[in-house]
Design an enzyme around this catalytic site. Sequence first.
Site, mmCIF file in Angstrom:
data_model
loop_
_atom_site.group_PDB
_atom_site.id
_atom_site.type_symbol
_atom_site.label_atom_id
_atom_site.label_comp_id
_atom_site.label_asym_id
_atom_site.label_seq_id
_atom_site.Cartn_x
_atom_site.Cartn_y
_atom_site.Cartn_z
ATOM 1 N N LYS A 193 0.861 -1.185 0.000
ATOM 2 C CA LYS A 193 0.000 0.000 0.000
ATOM 3 C C LYS A 193 0.891 1.227 0.000
ATOM 4 O O LYS A 193 2.059 1.154 0.411
ATOM 5 C CB LYS A 193 -0.873 0.013 1.261
ATOM 6 C CG LYS A 193 -2.127 0.843 1.133
ATOM 7 C CD LYS A 193 -3.287 0.071 0.557
ATOM 8 C CE LYS A 193 -4.492 0.962 0.365
ATOM 9 N NZ LYS A 193 -5.645 0.241 -0.183
ATOM 10 N N GLY B 153 -20.074 7.091 4.712
ATOM 11 C CA GLY B 153 -19.117 7.398 3.640
ATOM 12 C C GLY B 153 -19.725 6.995 2.304
ATOM 13 O O GLY B 153 -19.855 5.810 2.005
ATOM 14 N N VAL B 154 -20.148 8.004 1.523
ATOM 15 C CA VAL B 154 -20.789 7.686 0.232
ATOM 16 C C VAL B 154 -19.937 8.214 -0.921
ATOM 17 O O VAL B 154 -20.400 8.929 -1.787
ATOM 18 C CB VAL B 154 -22.245 8.213 0.161
ATOM 19 C CG1 VAL B 154 -23.145 7.391 1.052
ATOM 20 C CG2 VAL B 154 -22.319 9.696 0.547
ATOM 21 N N GLY B 155 -18.656 7.842 -0.874
ATOM 22 C CA GLY B 155 -17.729 8.181 -1.957
ATOM 23 C C GLY B 155 -17.933 7.192 -3.087
ATOM 24 O O GLY B 155 -19.062 6.793 -3.386
#
Length: 366
Positions: free
Chosen positions: A92, A192-194
């Site tokens: 990552k 969280g609505v990304g």
Amino acid sequence: MAGLNEMEAEQDKSVFGQIAEYNHEKLVFCHDQDTGLKAIIAIHNTVLGPAIGGARMWSYASEAEALEDVLRLSRGMTYKAAISGLNLGGGKAVIIGDAQKDKNEALLRKFGRFVKNLNGAYITAEDVGMTTKDMEYIRMETEHVVGLPEAMGGGGDPSPVAAYGTYMGMKAAAKKAYGSDSLQGKKVAVQGVGQAGGFLVELLAKENAQVYVTDIYEDRLREVASKYKAKVVGMEEVYDLDVNIYAPCGLGGTINDHTVGRLKCDIVAGSANNQLRNDHEHGAALAERNILYAPDFLINAGGLINVYSELIGYNRERAYAQTEKIYSYTLDIFDLAEQESINTQAAATRMAEKRIQSISKVRSTY
Ligand code: NAD
């Protein structure tokens, strides 16, 4: 003079102390004065294959927070690839900065140069704060990037596939908890609505679930809420809601000492990575409260499955078909947890580690 315990605690917080705790292979600190790039690339484990994992751009409160994030996220990628049967290791990257203000072509391409220097030991992709367009800039400097637009031979945005896998895991959890995997009428709180959360809301709305949404970004929140007729709730209120399912789809660590006792849901199933602040403590705390936890690295693997497909020759149908299997894998993990009398996070971790151990022996001869 510091006492022995204090010195030990201090040592645990040192960079090598932390790498030892998570058992990482390599950590690369990237710095560039001209572009202002400050990034950390973490390679956790490459037994199964090259380390893959998205690059996250976030305004971390401190460098220590960024370091902890990249260490935990890269370890999660190792488990995600292993449990999904992919020949990939875990890695990552985090880029320290505000994606809305500090991101530009030069910074992204410089990051690409650092990825290139790793000669394929790390393959980068999209994560929070990054877009498919950003991957194009990184591609200008290195071939070790996935999540490219379809026009460039890539698989495009992995978020819809990630959301689909999360939805499959959620349905499996409903099957276990309620005897039916239908989510019709079920109250689901999406935090969280990304990109991933937004697609998840779409799938839930299609199945006529009652959806509650919250987000830091007001504009995005209103847009998703009105498009899918979801009810807007406050950022703190989301933990106290009387819902069937809590779906963390923002950043990690939202299940912690301050929140776990407040949850009234039957199921936790979302797309966010590292939802449990502490795997052991909070995995056990959810189980004690009779809340069924669908392990994040298992159910959010759709995005990784999609980018893996890109490495072996992209095929959207195959990526979706493999992602659909998350449903049965999740039920298997619930069964394993029951048989072994352990919590579901521990069961999923055990399953992932077992595969890594068995494959490491296969590769013991040249
Ligand atoms: P994104 O940046 O598009 O969306 C994240 C959203 O969550 C943002 O709108 C942000 O404002 C919101 N948010 C963050 N913390 C919040 C909080 N405490 N309360 C309310 N809202 C909050 O990112 P994304 O790509 O949708 O990823 C979301 C999560 O899913 C991340 O943890 C990511 O690592 C994980 N994930 C994403 C994918 C993918 O393909 N997109 C795949 C696997 C896992």
